[in-house]
Design a protein around this motif. Structure first.
Motif, PDB file in Angstrom:
ATOM      1  N   ALA A  64       1.190  -1.612  -0.168  1.00 33.19           N
ATOM      2  CA  ALA A  64      -0.122  -0.063   0.152  1.00 33.19           C
ATOM      3  C   ALA A  64       0.729   1.580  -0.203  1.00 33.19           C
ATOM      4  CB  ALA A  64      -0.988   0.406   1.149  1.00 33.19           C
ATOM      5  N   ALA A  65       1.733   1.028   0.607  1.00 34.02           N
ATOM      6  CA  ALA A  65       2.477   2.057   0.914  1.00 34.02           C
ATOM      7  C   ALA A  65       3.427   2.417  -0.687  1.00 34.02           C
ATOM      8  CB  ALA A  65       3.265   2.611   1.711  1.00 34.02           C
ATOM      9  N   HIS A  66       3.867   1.601  -0.898  1.00 35.93           N
ATOM     10  CA  HIS A  66       4.384   1.670  -2.413  1.00 35.93           C
ATOM     11  C   HIS A  66       3.694   2.501  -3.259  1.00 35.93           C
ATOM     12  CE1 HIS A  66       7.114   0.466  -5.615  1.00 35.93           C
ATOM     13  NE2 HIS A  66       5.521   0.076  -6.513  1.00 35.93           N
ATOM     14  N   GLU A  67       2.260   1.657  -3.881  1.00 30.23           N
ATOM     15  CA  GLU A  67       1.466   2.612  -4.090  1.00 30.23           C
ATOM     16  C   GLU A  67       0.898   3.671  -3.983  1.00 30.23           C
ATOM     17  OE1 GLU A  67      -0.505   1.322  -7.095  1.00 30.23           O
ATOM     18  OE2 GLU A  67       1.142  -0.414  -6.988  1.00 30.23           O
ATOM     19  N   LEU A  68       1.155   4.123  -2.637  1.00 30.92           N
ATOM     20  CA  LEU A  68       0.521   5.195  -2.354  1.00 30.92           C
ATOM     21  C   LEU A  68       2.032   6.549  -2.292  1.00 30.92           C
ATOM     22  CD1 LEU A  68      -1.367   4.692   0.992  1.00 30.92           C
ATOM     23  CD2 LEU A  68      -2.400   5.626  -1.130  1.00 30.92           C
ATOM     24  N   HIS A  69       3.192   6.314  -2.793  1.00 32.78           N
ATOM     25  CA  HIS A  69       4.230   6.950  -2.639  1.00 32.78           C
ATOM     26  C   HIS A  69       4.736   7.936  -1.636  1.00 32.78           C
ATOM     27  CE1 HIS A  69       4.117   6.015  -6.836  1.00 32.78           C
ATOM     28  NE2 HIS A  69       3.139   6.504  -7.528  1.00 32.78           N
ATOM     29  N   ILE A  70       4.384   7.193  -0.490  1.00 32.15           N
ATOM     30  CA  ILE A  70       4.749   7.283   0.908  1.00 32.15           C
ATOM     31  C   ILE A  70       5.381   6.153   1.419  1.00 32.15           C
ATOM     32  CG2 ILE A  70       2.957   9.224   1.423  1.00 32.15           C
ATOM     33  CD1 ILE A  70       1.507   6.567   3.443  1.00 32.15           C
ATOM     34  N   THR A  71       5.803   6.390   2.689  1.00 29.56           N
ATOM     35  CA  THR A  71       6.861   5.186   3.186  1.00 29.56           C
ATOM     36  C   THR A  71       5.674   4.314   4.311  1.00 29.56           C
ATOM     37  OG1 THR A  71       7.260   6.848   5.374  1.00 29.56           O
ATOM     38  CG2 THR A  71       8.858   6.385   3.423  1.00 29.56           C
ATOM     39  N   GLN A  72       6.825   3.490   4.661  1.00 32.47           N
ATOM     40  CA  GLN A  72       5.866   2.150   5.345  1.00 32.47           C
ATOM     41  C   GLN A  72       5.749   2.676   7.003  1.00 32.47           C
ATOM     42  OE1 GLN A  72       7.459  -2.067   5.456  1.00 32.47           O
ATOM     43  NE2 GLN A  72       8.541  -0.877   3.109  1.00 32.47           N
ATOM     44  N   GLN A  73       7.159   3.833   7.442  1.00 34.25           N
ATOM     45  CA  GLN A  73       6.675   4.166   8.468  1.00 34.25           C
ATOM     46  C   GLN A  73       5.691   5.675   8.774  1.00 34.25           C
ATOM     47  OE1 GLN A  73       9.348   3.750   7.209  1.00 34.25           O
ATOM     48  NE2 GLN A  73      11.033   3.147   8.125  1.00 34.25           N
ATOM     49  N   THR A  74       5.434   6.171   7.167  1.00 35.77           N
ATOM     50  CA  THR A  74       3.844   6.982   7.503  1.00 35.77           C
ATOM     51  C   THR A  74       2.682   6.394   7.523  1.00 35.77           C
ATOM     52  OG1 THR A  74       5.379   8.949   6.250  1.00 35.77           O
ATOM     53  CG2 THR A  74       3.585   8.588   6.220  1.00 35.77           C
ATOM     54  N   LEU A  75       2.526   5.574   6.775  1.00 36.70           N
ATOM     55  CA  LEU A  75       1.491   4.310   6.940  1.00 36.70           C
ATOM     56  C   LEU A  75       1.266   3.964   7.929  1.00 36.70           C
ATOM     57  CD1 LEU A  75      -1.060   4.238   4.940  1.00 36.70           C
ATOM     58  CD2 LEU A  75       0.503   2.214   3.733  1.00 36.70           C
ATOM     59  N   SER A  76       1.824   3.357   8.474  1.00 34.59           N
ATOM     60  CA  SER A  76       1.923   2.618   8.877  1.00 34.59           C
ATOM     61  C   SER A  76       1.242   3.978  10.789  1.00 34.59           C
ATOM     62  CB  SER A  76       2.993   1.691  10.217  1.00 34.59           C
ATOM     63  OG  SER A  76       3.051   0.962   9.371  1.00 34.59           O
ATOM     64  N   ALA A  77       2.323   4.581  10.641  1.00 36.35           N
ATOM     65  CA  ALA A  77       1.638   5.747  11.844  1.00 36.35           C
ATOM     66  C   ALA A  77      -0.093   6.523  11.264  1.00 36.35           C
ATOM     67  CB  ALA A  77       3.012   6.787  11.411  1.00 36.35           C
ATOM     68  N   HIS A  78      -0.291   6.218  10.544  1.00 37.05           N
ATOM     69  CA  HIS A  78      -1.127   6.737   9.793  1.00 37.05           C
ATOM     70  C   HIS A  78      -2.363   6.101  10.161  1.00 37.05           C
ATOM     71  CE1 HIS A  78      -1.752  10.908   7.666  1.00 37.05           C
ATOM     72  NE2 HIS A  78      -0.331   9.802   7.291  1.00 37.05           N
ATOM     73  N   MET A  79      -2.461   4.372  10.385  1.00 36.75           N
ATOM     74  CA  MET A  79      -3.238   3.285  10.248  1.00 36.75           C
ATOM     75  C   MET A  79      -3.503   3.849  12.276  1.00 36.75           C
ATOM     76  SD  MET A  79      -4.360   2.758   8.044  1.00 36.75           S
ATOM     77  CE  MET A  79      -4.191   3.873   7.668  1.00 36.75           C
ATOM     78  N   ASN A  80      -2.428   3.662  13.031  1.00 35.34           N
ATOM     79  CA  ASN A  80      -2.152   3.419  13.922  1.00 35.34           C
ATOM     80  C   ASN A  80      -2.918   4.699  14.634  1.00 35.34           C
ATOM     81  OD1 ASN A  80      -1.329   1.722  14.542  1.00 35.34           O
ATOM     82  ND2 ASN A  80       1.373   2.243  14.734  1.00 35.34           N
ATOM     83  N   SER A  81      -3.159   5.595  14.504  1.00 37.10           N
ATOM     84  CA  SER A  81      -3.539   6.974  14.732  1.00 37.10           C
ATOM     85  C   SER A  81      -4.456   6.447  14.527  1.00 37.10           C
ATOM     86  CB  SER A  81      -3.185   8.077  14.113  1.00 37.10           C
ATOM     87  OG  SER A  81      -3.714   9.525  13.873  1.00 37.10           O
ATOM     88  N   ILE A  82      -5.396   6.208  13.626  1.00 32.54           N
ATOM     89  CA  ILE A  82      -6.909   5.823  13.271  1.00 32.54           C
ATOM     90  C   ILE A  82      -7.269   5.401  14.160  1.00 32.54           C
ATOM     91  CG2 ILE A  82      -9.265   4.994  11.785  1.00 32.54           C
ATOM     92  CD1 ILE A  82      -6.899   5.797   9.463  1.00 32.54           C
ATOM     93  N   GLU A  83      -6.973   4.172  14.535  1.00 30.90           N
ATOM     94  CA  GLU A  83      -6.973   3.261  15.340  1.00 30.90           C
ATOM     95  C   GLU A  83      -7.378   4.154  17.286  1.00 30.90           C
ATOM     96  OE1 GLU A  83      -5.700  -1.239  14.205  1.00 30.90           O
ATOM     97  OE2 GLU A  83      -4.208  -0.126  15.292  1.00 30.90           O
ATOM     98  N   ARG A  84      -5.995   4.719  17.383  1.00 29.36           N
ATOM     99  CA  ARG A  84      -6.832   5.206  18.525  1.00 29.36           C
ATOM    100  C   ARG A  84      -7.847   6.296  18.633  1.00 29.36           C
ATOM    101  NH1 ARG A  84      -0.757   6.022  17.935  1.00 29.36           N
ATOM    102  NH2 ARG A  84      -0.702   8.564  17.564  1.00 29.36           N
ATOM    103  N   GLU A  85      -7.847   7.062  17.239  1.00 26.78           N
ATOM    104  CA  GLU A  85      -8.856   8.412  17.337  1.00 26.78           C
ATOM    105  C   GLU A  85     -10.003   7.757  17.795  1.00 26.78           C
ATOM    106  OE1 GLU A  85     -10.329  11.032  14.759  1.00 26.78           O
ATOM    107  OE2 GLU A  85      -8.709  10.262  14.276  1.00 26.78           O
ATOM    108  N   LEU A  86     -10.497   6.228  16.851  1.00 17.11           N
ATOM    109  CA  LEU A  86     -11.795   5.098  17.206  1.00 17.11           C
ATOM    110  C   LEU A  86     -11.263   4.477  18.485  1.00 17.11           C
ATOM    111  CD1 LEU A  86     -11.878   3.465  13.552  1.00 17.11           C
ATOM    112  CD2 LEU A  86     -13.084   6.353  14.639  1.00 17.11           C
ATOM    113  N   GLY A  87     -10.912   4.494  19.255  1.00 22.90           N
ATOM    114  CA  GLY A  87     -10.297   3.372  20.683  1.00 22.90           C
ATOM    115  C   GLY A  87     -10.642   1.545  19.860  1.00 22.90           C
ATOM    116  N   CYS A  88     -10.338   0.955  18.841  1.00 19.09           N
ATOM    117  CA  CYS A  88     -10.345  -0.379  18.155  1.00 19.09           C
ATOM    118  C   CYS A  88      -9.276  -0.549  17.335  1.00 19.09           C
ATOM    119  CB  CYS A  88     -11.564  -0.243  18.456  1.00 19.09           C
ATOM    120  SG  CYS A  88     -12.471   0.234  16.680  1.00 19.09           S
ATOM    121  N   ILE A  89      -8.959  -2.126  17.291  1.00 19.71           N
ATOM    122  CA  ILE A  89      -7.926  -2.606  16.833  1.00 19.71           C
ATOM    123  C   ILE A  89      -8.948  -2.572  15.037  1.00 19.71           C
ATOM    124  CG2 ILE A  89      -6.666  -4.404  16.003  1.00 19.71           C
ATOM    125  CD1 ILE A  89      -5.992  -2.305  18.583  1.00 19.71           C
TER     126      ILE A  89
END
Length: 290
Positions: A21-46
């Protein structure tokens, strides 16, 4: 939550991999992982079971349904406002008299709609006097009728010219009689004074010092013409509207005498000057002229 992380989430669901997904989005894996973790924190679930590959949890499935709806709505909004910015969406408000509307608008709309499929036509069928007042009040984008050509309030274009005719049943005809002589003898079927032909008819009888026998007055010139064809009286009508009515009404009695008054007037399209809708307005007007 911003829209961008939702696009990132959708990509992870599609590729089931942060790396892909990071390759297709032209961003780093770290950036994409950080966004996924941020969404989960905001929603309060995995949202994902991350091993052996990214699979949606129950909460992730529910969130994914919302994401698809939100992205679709967002993209529809972007498209609509992009078209609005190009003056290719919205509505065009057109004012015109009822009978003239039947003669002019359907064919013009048939030419216009394929060019501007996202522009709605709002049609108002009004008396000529009302057309001018609504244009001045900003309630119309185009007014079509007997409008002053040299107005400083709005832009104007001539669509065509019309002649006032007097249509007389054969039962009232006399050899070599002029139309003014006929007028003094026959019942008159006349449009209301707010209409072009009604106003001009009254001016004609006044100018010729005739006291008319007005049998019927109406806003609907088609009704008056049909009464005329039944022999109930004479009727003033424009040449264009008479031609249209005869061509679209098989039951119309064509055994009538037509008198030319030689009174010719232009039908004008008027619209606001420097309007953001000017491109659309002019396209519609050209469709009427063709």
């Amino acid at each position: 939550m911003h829209i961008l992380p939702m696009y990132y989430f959708k990509a992870v669901v599609k590729y089931k991999s942060i790396n892909k997904a990071a390759h297709e989005l032209h961003i780093t894996q770290q950036t994409l992982s950080a966004h996924m973790n941020s969404i989960e924190r905001e929603l309060g679930c995995i949202l994902f079971n991350r091993s052996p590959n990214f699979q949606l949890t129950y909460e992730g499935e529910k969130f994914y349904r919302y994401v698809k709806t939100i992205i679709n709505t967002y993209e529809s909004m972007q498209k609509e406002f992009s078209l609005l910015a190009q003056n290719e969406s919205g509505a065009i408000r057109i004012g015109i008299a009822h009978t003239r509307s039947q003669a002019l608008i359907p064919r013009a709309a048939a030419r216009f709609i394929p060019q501007y499929p996202y522009v709605r036509i709002d049609l108002k069928e009004l008396s000529n006097d009302k057309l001018i007042s609504e244009l001045r009040e900003g309630k119309l984008d185009i007014a079509i009728g007997d409008i002053p050509l040299d107005s400083t309030e709005y832009a104007t274009e001539i669509l065509h010219k019309e002649e006032i005719l007097l249509v007389v049943p054969t039962t009232y005809m006399r050899n070599n009689a002029s139309y003014t002589e006929i007028l003094s003898e026959v019942p008159l079927l006349v449009s209301h004074s707010e209409d072009i032909t009604g106003r001009m008819a009254r001016a004609i009888v006044k100018e010729n010092h005739i006291v008319p026998n007005i049998a019927v007055s109406s806003d609907n010139i088609e009704t008056l013409l049909d009464m005329c064809s039944l022999g109930l009286g004479a009727c003033f009508c424009s040449d264009k509207l008479l031609t249209f009515h005869v061509s679209t009404n098989d039951s119309f009695n064509k055994n009538l005498k037509i008198y030319h008054t030689n009174i010719i007037y232009p039908i004008i399209a008027a619209y606001p000057k420097d309007d953001v809708m000017e491109k659309i307005i002019k396209t519609f007007i050209e469709g009427i002229k063709e």
